[in-house]
Design a protein around this motif. Structure first.
Motif, short mmCIF file in Angstrom:
data_model
loop_
_atom_site.label_atom_id
_atom_site.label_comp_id
_atom_site.label_asym_id
_atom_site.label_seq_id
_atom_site.Cartn_x
_atom_site.Cartn_y
_atom_site.Cartn_z
N GLY A 5 0.93 -1.24 -0.15
CA GLY A 5 0.04 -0.03 -0.03
C GLY A 5 0.97 1.18 0.08
O GLY A 5 1.79 1.32 0.69
N ASN A 25 -6.53 8.56 9.19
CA ASN A 25 -5.21 7.41 9.43
C ASN A 25 -4.81 6.67 8.32
O ASN A 25 -4.57 5.43 8.76
N ALA A 26 -4.93 7.14 7.26
CA ALA A 26 -4.58 6.28 6.13
C ALA A 26 -2.94 5.62 6.37
O ALA A 26 -3.06 4.29 5.84
N GLN A 28 -1.93 3.91 8.52
CA GLN A 28 -1.90 2.85 9.18
C GLN A 28 -2.40 1.51 8.06
O GLN A 28 -2.21 0.64 8.65
N SER A 29 -2.87 1.82 7.04
CA SER A 29 -3.09 0.76 6.11
C SER A 29 -2.19 1.08 4.97
O SER A 29 -2.44 0.23 3.98
N ALA A 30 -1.14 1.71 5.18
CA ALA A 30 -0.14 1.92 4.05
C ALA A 30 1.15 1.39 4.48
O ALA A 30 1.65 1.28 5.75
N ASN A 31 2.04 0.88 3.49
CA ASN A 31 3.50 0.45 3.90
C ASN A 31 4.47 1.55 3.41
O ASN A 31 5.49 1.52 3.95
#
Length: 171
Positions: A5, A25-26, A28-31
């Motif tokens: 992500g 909090n995008a 938190q779902s990204a790498n």
């Protein structure tokens, strides 16, 4: 497990990046967070385009090394600090020198000659080495140079090599 992500934004505006990463909090779902930390882009538009015409190539290279490069490094560092705070990687989806004129200046042959000469100048290698080392020092991970091979034109000098058969020692 193979999907990475990636959020992306503007290298020169780390504040936009914080808004992107923090929106719902995008991060938190990204790498990773991706930027394009180019250097030298401002010389292709007013008033710097006109100023570049009055400089020797050594003076122009000095500007790249003492003003444009530090600005780009500052963006790298600021973005790296924000990604580190959120525990994600900083990557570059593209980058390198950005010696291309805007639409109002792209047909000025003398300006294109300055940009060509800068890319052929031996100091460009030194500038690139400092640039890429700064990327690593900031904690930047994957870095994609905009183009490996490409002809030069008034629209830019994007390729590290101008053609597939160019000797790398002349790049």
């Amino acid at each position: 497990a193979r999907v990475v992500g990636v959020l992306s934004g503007q290298a020169a505006n780390p504040t936009v990046g914080t808004h992107i990463m923090d929106w719902r909090n995008a991060y938190q779902s990204a790498n990773a967070y991706a930027i394009a930390p180019y250097f030298g882009y401002s010389h292709g538009s007013s008033p710097k385009a006109e100023a570049a015409l009055g400089l020797t190539i050594d003076q122009f290279m000095n500007l790249l090394e003492t003003q444009d490069l530090p600005a780009s490094i500052g963006w790298m560092q600021a973005n790296a600090a924000e990604t580190a705070r959120r525990g994600i990687q900083l990557i570059a989806y593209e980058g390198g020198q950005h010696l291309a004129a805007d639409y109002a200046h792209e047909n000025i042959a003398a300006l294109n000659a300055v940009f060509d000469a800068a890319n052929l100048h031996p100091r460009m290698q030194t500038i690139y080495m400092k640039y890429l080392q700064a990327w690593r020092n900031a904690g930047g991970r994957y870095f994609a140079h905009f183009l490996s091979v490409g002809t030069w034109s008034k629209h830019g000098r994007w390729g590290a090599l101008r053609d597939l058969y160019q000797a790398p020692s002349t790049a």
